[in-house]
Design an enzyme around this catalytic site. Sequence first.
Site, PDB file in Angstrom:
ATOM      1  N   SER A   4       0.857  -1.212   0.196  1.00 46.88           N
ATOM      2  CA  SER A   4       0.106   0.033  -0.137  1.00 46.88           C
ATOM      3  C   SER A   4       0.933   1.292   0.027  1.00 46.88           C
ATOM      4  O   SER A   4       2.238   1.048   0.074  1.00 46.88           O
ATOM      5  CB  SER A   4      -1.023  -0.085   1.396  1.00 46.88           C
ATOM      6  OG  SER A   4      -0.220   0.128   2.354  1.00 46.88           O
TER       7      SER A   4
ATOM      8  N   HIS B  88       3.892  -4.944   2.727  1.00 49.30           N
ATOM      9  CA  HIS B  88       3.285  -5.671   3.904  1.00 49.30           C
ATOM     10  C   HIS B  88       3.655  -6.913   3.948  1.00 49.30           C
ATOM     11  O   HIS B  88       4.075  -7.520   5.104  1.00 49.30           O
ATOM     12  CB  HIS B  88       1.777  -5.476   3.869  1.00 49.30           C
ATOM     13  CG  HIS B  88       1.277  -4.193   4.088  1.00 49.30           C
ATOM     14  ND1 HIS B  88       1.127  -3.562   5.222  1.00 49.30           N
ATOM     15  CD2 HIS B  88       0.917  -3.175   3.106  1.00 49.30           C
ATOM     16  CE1 HIS B  88       0.562  -2.317   5.290  1.00 49.30           C
ATOM     17  NE2 HIS B  88       0.374  -2.300   3.847  1.00 49.30           N
TER      18      HIS B  88
ATOM     19  N   LEU C 139       5.488 -10.390   1.701  1.00 48.73           N
ATOM     20  CA  LEU C 139       6.107 -11.249   0.589  1.00 48.73           C
ATOM     21  C   LEU C 139       6.043 -12.490   1.104  1.00 48.73           C
ATOM     22  O   LEU C 139       6.565 -13.051   2.137  1.00 48.73           O
ATOM     23  CB  LEU C 139       7.191 -10.889  -0.116  1.00 48.73           C
ATOM     24  CG  LEU C 139       8.321 -11.938  -0.605  1.00 48.73           C
ATOM     25  CD1 LEU C 139       7.631 -12.389  -2.038  1.00 48.73           C
ATOM     26  CD2 LEU C 139       9.662 -11.410  -0.861  1.00 48.73           C
TER      27      LEU C 139
ATOM     28  N   TYR D 298      16.696  -9.250   1.314  1.00 41.62           N
ATOM     29  CA  TYR D 298      16.331  -8.116   0.715  1.00 41.62           C
ATOM     30  C   TYR D 298      17.484  -7.244   0.274  1.00 41.62           C
ATOM     31  O   TYR D 298      17.238  -6.280  -0.769  1.00 41.62           O
ATOM     32  CB  TYR D 298      15.371  -7.258   1.700  1.00 41.62           C
ATOM     33  CG  TYR D 298      14.221  -7.918   1.953  1.00 41.62           C
ATOM     34  CD1 TYR D 298      13.169  -7.952   0.938  1.00 41.62           C
ATOM     35  CD2 TYR D 298      13.934  -8.612   3.125  1.00 41.62           C
ATOM     36  CE1 TYR D 298      11.933  -8.797   1.071  1.00 41.62           C
ATOM     37  CE2 TYR D 298      12.727  -9.203   3.260  1.00 41.62           C
ATOM     38  CZ  TYR D 298      11.790  -9.511   2.283  1.00 41.62           C
ATOM     39  OH  TYR D 298      10.378 -10.110   2.566  1.00 41.62           O
TER      40      TYR D 298
ATOM     41  N   LEU E 244      -3.287   1.042   7.092  1.00 45.13           N
ATOM     42  CA  LEU E 244      -3.446   2.138   6.166  1.00 45.13           C
ATOM     43  C   LEU E 244      -2.868   2.195   4.767  1.00 45.13           C
ATOM     44  O   LEU E 244      -1.835   1.852   4.485  1.00 45.13           O
ATOM     45  CB  LEU E 244      -3.152   3.479   6.866  1.00 45.13           C
ATOM     46  CG  LEU E 244      -3.863   3.728   8.370  1.00 45.13           C
ATOM     47  CD1 LEU E 244      -3.295   5.012   8.839  1.00 45.13           C
ATOM     48  CD2 LEU E 244      -5.216   3.749   8.169  1.00 45.13           C
TER      49      LEU E 244
END
Length: 232
Positions: free
Chosen positions: A122, A147, A149, A193, A136
């Site tokens: 988001s 949010h 994976l 990451y 949110l």
Amino acid sequence: VPRGPPQRPLLKLPPHPREVAAVGSMSTQRNHYLKPVPLRLPPGIPEFPSHQRRHTLPASEFRCLTPEDAAGVFEIEREAFISVSGNCPLNVAEVQHFLTLCPELSLGWFVEGRLVAFIIGSLWDKERLTQESLTLHRPGGRTAHLHVLAVHRTFRQQGKGSVLLWRYLHHLGGWPAVRRAVLMCEAKLVPFYQRFGFQPVGPCDVSVGSLVFTEMQCSLRGLAFLRRNSDC
Ligand SMILES: CC(C)(COP(=O)(O)OP(=O)(O)OC[C@H]1O[C@@H](n2cnc3c(N)ncnc32)[C@H](O)[C@@H]1OP(=O)(O)O)[C@@H](O)C(=O)NCCC(=O)NCCS
């Protein structure tokens, strides 16, 4: 009036003696009737399934998710997170919430129609992640918050998580307004990451139960050249 085929009795009755006597003389004629003849179906009635065009599901497909995909998402989350720590990043209602508000910030990988990996994101409008950012979507935000994976257990360690993340970042690269991607992860996944250009920002303010996280961010400016080739 066209005559249809002779009606068959509903109950199988024993043959009439005259019928038995006639069998010998009719045998040639009967053989004729038993010869296979090609079946011609009236127009508008489809042919046998073997003659129909096969509607197979694509072997591999990437697409943004919809609220209808929430159950498949949660099934993967349940195994990946709840069975491990008792918590998961998004419950079903939150998955549906984000897939309703900002489906374009999600990406799913389907193999023969089955969801095998996904990312749900988001937009966020603050420098750092907060408790609020977990639920949110800020439409004016310039930060894509990833949010979750997750890859279905049976498809892990095959490069799918990496391919999906690359495609997702590529997809975000097509949004000039989105400048960076952020996420929070456990320390063990920091090297994973980092391979994609994420850098640790520091310990995340958000904790879930006893789990603590590292906040990571990745600039999308380097992906500007991909903007013309964005996917879904
Ligand atoms: C993390 C995850 C998305 C990676 O997807 P994947 O398809 O298995 O990963 P790939 O095959 O593309 O890459 C494998 C790399 O992932 C990293 N990795 C995967 N699971 C890991 C784990 N439990 N601990 C540390 N690193 C891990 C490693 O860097 C690994 O490379 P290596 O085998 O050379 O060490 C997947 O394992 C998963 O769904 N895990 C459960 C959910 C989860 O933790 N999601 C991340 C939330 S932030």
